[in-house]
Design an enzyme around this catalytic site. Structure first.
Site, PDB file in Angstrom:
ATOM      1  N   LEU A   1      11.783  30.157 103.619  1.00 13.64           N
ATOM      2  CA  LEU A   1      10.891  29.885 104.747  1.00 13.64           C
ATOM      3  C   LEU A   1      10.956  31.076 105.698  1.00 13.64           C
ATOM      4  O   LEU A   1      11.998  31.711 105.847  1.00 13.64           O
ATOM      5  CB  LEU A   1      11.328  28.615 105.495  1.00 13.64           C
ATOM      6  CG  LEU A   1      11.228  27.285 104.753  1.00 13.64           C
ATOM      7  CD1 LEU A   1      11.731  26.155 105.644  1.00 13.64           C
ATOM      8  CD2 LEU A   1       9.813  27.008 104.280  1.00 13.64           C
ATOM      9  N   ASP A   2       9.832  31.348 106.380  1.00 10.87           N
ATOM     10  CA  ASP A   2       9.825  32.382 107.413  1.00 10.87           C
ATOM     11  C   ASP A   2      10.812  32.019 108.522  1.00 10.87           C
ATOM     12  O   ASP A   2      11.178  30.852 108.696  1.00 10.87           O
ATOM     13  CB  ASP A   2       8.431  32.513 108.024  1.00 10.87           C
ATOM     14  CG  ASP A   2       7.417  33.088 107.045  1.00 10.87           C
ATOM     15  OD1 ASP A   2       7.828  33.745 106.079  1.00 10.87           O
ATOM     16  OD2 ASP A   2       6.207  32.866 107.263  1.00 10.87           O
ATOM     17  N   ARG A   3      11.196  33.012 109.302  1.00 12.57           N
ATOM     18  CA  ARG A   3      12.167  32.813 110.386  1.00 12.57           C
ATOM     19  C   ARG A   3      11.765  31.666 111.322  1.00 12.57           C
ATOM     20  O   ARG A   3      12.577  30.814 111.671  1.00 12.57           O
ATOM     21  CB  ARG A   3      12.312  34.119 111.179  1.00 12.57           C
ATOM     22  CG  ARG A   3      13.198  34.012 112.427  1.00 12.57           C
ATOM     23  CD  ARG A   3      13.338  35.376 113.104  1.00 12.57           C
ATOM     24  NE  ARG A   3      14.009  35.248 114.392  1.00 12.57           N
ATOM     25  CZ  ARG A   3      15.335  35.157 114.556  1.00 12.57           C
ATOM     26  NH1 ARG A   3      16.123  35.160 113.512  1.00 12.57           N
ATOM     27  NH2 ARG A   3      15.862  35.061 115.763  1.00 12.57           N
TER      28      ARG A   3
ATOM     29  N   THR B   1       9.579  29.209 110.753  1.00 12.91           N
ATOM     30  CA  THR B   1       9.241  27.953 110.079  1.00 12.91           C
ATOM     31  C   THR B   1      10.494  27.109 109.884  1.00 12.91           C
ATOM     32  O   THR B   1      11.529  27.605 109.434  1.00 12.91           O
ATOM     33  CB  THR B   1       8.579  28.224 108.714  1.00 12.91           C
ATOM     34  OG1 THR B   1       7.431  29.049 108.907  1.00 12.91           O
ATOM     35  CG2 THR B   1       8.157  26.937 108.043  1.00 12.91           C
TER      36      THR B   1
ATOM     37  N   ARG C   1      -0.121  30.731 106.842  1.00 15.17           N
ATOM     38  CA  ARG C   1      -0.484  31.432 108.070  1.00 15.17           C
ATOM     39  C   ARG C   1      -1.758  32.255 107.882  1.00 15.17           C
ATOM     40  O   ARG C   1      -2.653  32.264 108.744  1.00 15.17           O
ATOM     41  CB  ARG C   1       0.686  32.323 108.501  1.00 15.17           C
ATOM     42  CG  ARG C   1       1.966  31.539 108.762  1.00 15.17           C
ATOM     43  CD  ARG C   1       3.180  32.440 108.861  1.00 15.17           C
ATOM     44  NE  ARG C   1       3.125  33.290 110.036  1.00 15.17           N
ATOM     45  CZ  ARG C   1       4.020  34.257 110.285  1.00 15.17           C
ATOM     46  NH1 ARG C   1       5.009  34.488 109.432  1.00 15.17           N
ATOM     47  NH2 ARG C   1       3.909  34.974 111.384  1.00 15.17           N
TER      48      ARG C   1
END
Length: 291
Positions: free
Chosen positions: A133-135, A137, A233
């Site tokens: 997961l992105d930072r 998220t 996104r």
């Protein structure tokens, strides 16, 4: 530290090498077993892959212990463990935490903390994160405790047998209650970080379902049919409805200071038993307050 091992029962008389392939043991994994300190036993006796199995023979694959790379520093920190067994670790990641270290954030990542957890628990594995997961998220992350298990999960992802569902808050009101975004995604030519919809990009597909329209923003549910970097996104920004808080892709930070995206459901087949597993995660407080 006890090495990870799996036992299979031969369904018929067959060459061991062929049976191992049928059980999902890749050539790369087999090479690591053969040359990395692992063993293959048939009815308790060590054999080579040229051994001919009889029906109901018990085949045990003992995988070599793995060593963590020197670049990954083990650090103490909180972990919200949703599920754990000898093969899998499912974590509920908070927002504003990297999944793996980066140049800007070399410490404090989920990987750093899991490395310390493995060390404390005597788990002889390096980090195999199957669903990053992105930072910003939040939500569910799947981690394999062995290289072979990671391979099995990757095969599932390629075969679309692993499903991840997200909830998000997006700018504007969406008219259609349900729709699919199918647009190719590639790296933006002027950035090493940003992605964009572009004709030469990789195929990407996101299912969107509107849960509720508020004043100026909407609560949506998203299902990934592919797993491209920044897919949700980029797709939402492309249709003019960027995530709240996602200033990289046109979102505003007036209501929330990080991208309003949360992985709330994860479904997969257990890589060794084949049993379907379902995990859920409640929305983080900052997103829940906006609802």
């Amino acid at each position: 530290m006890k090495p990870f091992q799996l036992t299979y029962i031969a369904p018929e008389a067959v060459l061991l090498r062929e049976a191992l392939s049928g059980w999902g043991i890749s050539k790369r994994t087999l090479a690591s077993v053969k040359y990395g300190g692992g063993r293959i036993l048939v009815n308790g006796k060590e054999v080579t892959v040229r051994h001919v199995l009889e029906k109901d023979d018990a085949v045990t694959v003992i995988f070599p212990n793995e060593e963590r790379g020197a670049g990954l520093i083990a650090e103490d920190g909180p972990l919200h463990i949703v599920y754990e067994d000898e093969a899998l670790l499912i974590i509920d990641k908070p927002p504003v935490q990297n999944t793996i270290p980066s140049r800007e954030h070399p410490s404090g990542s989920l990987a750093n903390i899991v490395a310390k957890y493995f060390e404390n628990q005597g788990i002889p594995a390096t980090l195999h994160i199957a669903t990053r997961l992105d930072r910003d998220t939040s939500g569910l992350v799947c981690i394999a405790k062995n290289r072979h298990i990671h391979h099995m999960l990757s095969v599932q992802q390629q075969g679309k047998k692993m499903k991840r569902r997200y909830q998000a808050l997006v700018h504007g009101l969406l008219e259609k209650p349900e729709f699919v975004i199918t647009e190719p995604i590639g790296r933006k030519s002027t950035s090493i970080i940003e992605r964009e919809v572009r004709p030469d990009g990789q195929f990407a597909e996101t299912q969107v379902r509107v849960l509720h329209n508020f004043c100026g923003y909407s609560h949506v549910q998203l299902q990934l049919n592919t797993g491209r970097t920044h897919q949700i996104r980029v797709h939402l920004a492309h249709i003019g409805h960027p995530l709240l808080g996602d200033d990289l892709y046109g979102g505003k930070r007036e209501l929330i200071t990080r991208q309003a995206l949360h992985c709330d459901k994860l479904e997969l087949l257990h890589p060794t038993t084949g049993k379907r597993l379902n995990f859920t995660s409640p929305l983080n407080e900052d997103m829940a307050l906006l609802l």
